[in-house]
Design a protein around this motif. Structure first.
Motif, short mmCIF file in Angstrom:
data_model
loop_
_atom_site.label_atom_id
_atom_site.label_comp_id
_atom_site.label_asym_id
_atom_site.label_seq_id
_atom_site.Cartn_x
_atom_site.Cartn_y
_atom_site.Cartn_z
N ALA A 1 21.58 -9.93 -22.19
CA ALA A 1 20.33 -10.36 -21.56
C ALA A 1 19.83 -9.25 -20.64
O ALA A 1 20.60 -8.64 -19.90
N GLU A 2 18.54 -8.98 -20.69
CA GLU A 2 17.98 -7.86 -19.92
C GLU A 2 18.29 -7.95 -18.43
O GLU A 2 18.66 -6.96 -17.80
N LYS A 3 18.19 -9.13 -17.87
CA LYS A 3 18.45 -9.33 -16.45
C LYS A 3 19.89 -8.94 -16.10
O LYS A 3 20.16 -8.36 -15.05
N VAL A 4 20.82 -9.26 -16.98
CA VAL A 4 22.23 -8.93 -16.76
C VAL A 4 22.45 -7.43 -16.93
O VAL A 4 23.07 -6.78 -16.08
N ARG A 5 21.93 -6.87 -18.02
CA ARG A 5 22.11 -5.43 -18.27
C ARG A 5 21.59 -4.58 -17.11
O ARG A 5 22.20 -3.59 -16.74
N ASN A 6 20.47 -4.99 -16.53
CA ASN A 6 19.87 -4.21 -15.44
C ASN A 6 20.72 -4.18 -14.18
O ASN A 6 20.53 -3.31 -13.33
N ALA A 7 21.65 -5.11 -14.04
CA ALA A 7 22.51 -5.16 -12.85
C ALA A 7 23.89 -4.57 -13.12
O ALA A 7 24.74 -4.56 -12.24
N MET A 8 24.10 -4.06 -14.34
CA MET A 8 25.41 -3.53 -14.73
C MET A 8 25.40 -2.01 -14.81
O MET A 8 24.36 -1.39 -14.93
N LEU A 9 26.61 -1.43 -14.78
CA LEU A 9 26.72 0.02 -14.98
C LEU A 9 26.38 0.36 -16.42
O LEU A 9 25.70 1.34 -16.69
N CYS B 1 35.30 -4.87 -5.80
CA CYS B 1 34.16 -4.92 -6.72
C CYS B 1 33.21 -3.77 -6.42
O CYS B 1 33.24 -3.19 -5.34
N GLU B 2 32.36 -3.48 -7.40
CA GLU B 2 31.32 -2.47 -7.25
C GLU B 2 29.98 -3.18 -7.41
O GLU B 2 29.83 -4.04 -8.27
N VAL B 3 29.04 -2.79 -6.57
CA VAL B 3 27.70 -3.38 -6.65
C VAL B 3 26.69 -2.24 -6.57
O VAL B 3 26.81 -1.37 -5.69
N LEU B 4 25.74 -2.24 -7.49
CA LEU B 4 24.67 -1.24 -7.43
C LEU B 4 23.91 -1.40 -6.11
O LEU B 4 23.62 -2.52 -5.69
N VAL C 1 31.20 0.06 -2.84
CA VAL C 1 32.50 -0.49 -3.22
C VAL C 1 32.92 -1.43 -2.11
O VAL C 1 32.89 -1.08 -0.93
N MET C 2 33.26 -2.66 -2.52
CA MET C 2 33.56 -3.70 -1.54
C MET C 2 34.92 -4.32 -1.84
O MET C 2 35.39 -4.29 -2.97
#
Length: 189
Positions: A23-31, A123-126, A159-160
């Motif tokens: 899903a585009e919304k998911v892909r946009n938040a992933m590496l 975890c890693e977050v953009l 990185v958290m």
């Protein structure tokens, strides 16, 4: 009655997970933001579902999967990495979404610290995903040394880390009361 089920993914979930992840919304938040082919997904699935240092959990509400959580590089009773995303079935409206997000975060933290008995969850977050960064901080995550992840060389990331101590301090408070609504199922049936 508990209406949230946090369960292990099974081979029956392979193509649903593929669709949700693409899903585009998911892909946009992933590496990894490219659309994943069926063949690529099938190879990844076969490899990961046999990996003892990997666990995929699905959060269902009233029988509908609304979140996918992945725990990887699991070191028994020590550390793991964590990522999650919502499926198209997750609520869109702000109030219900925040409530669901809390359940998602609590399910993942409970699984990590109560079930896997980890000491640390990373975890890693953009950086562009400020909502997730702020949400993790509300749940006790701290920003840690960016060199912990090699991905920071290629992506703008934070990185958290969540710790067992931080989780346990909150687990028995009103903050974590919704945990009583979640059934965590770790055995495949």
């Amino acid at each position: 009655m508990k209406n949230f089920l946090f369960r292990k993914a099974t081979d029956n979930d392979i193509w649903d997970v593929h669709a949700w992840r693409n899903a585009e919304k998911v892909r946009n938040a992933m590496l990894t933001q490219h659309e994943i082919s069926g063949e690529e997904h099938q190879k990844w699935w076969a490899r990961k579902m046999q990996d003892p240092s990997f666990s995929m959990m699905l959060l269902e509400q009233d029988g509908l999967v609304k979140a996918v959580q992945i725990f990887f590089d699991i070191q028994q009773e020590k550390t793991a990495w964590w990522a999650f995303y919502f499926t198209p079935h997750a609520p869109e409206e702000m109030g219900p979404m925040l409530q669901f997000w809390k359940m998602t975060e609590l399910a993942g933290l409970s699984y990590a610290f109560d079930t896997l008995k980890l000491d640390q969850l990373t975890c890693e977050v953009l950086l562009s995903n400020q909502g997730v960064l702020n949400w993790h901080k509300r749940f006790g995550a701290n920003v840690i040394d960016q060199s912990t992840s090699q991905n920071t060389q290629h992506y703008d990331l934070e990185v958290m880390e969540f710790t067992r101590t931080g989780y346990v301090d909150k687990r028995d408070t009103r903050w974590a009361q919704p945990l009583s609504e979640i059934t965590i199922q770790t055995e495949l049936y």
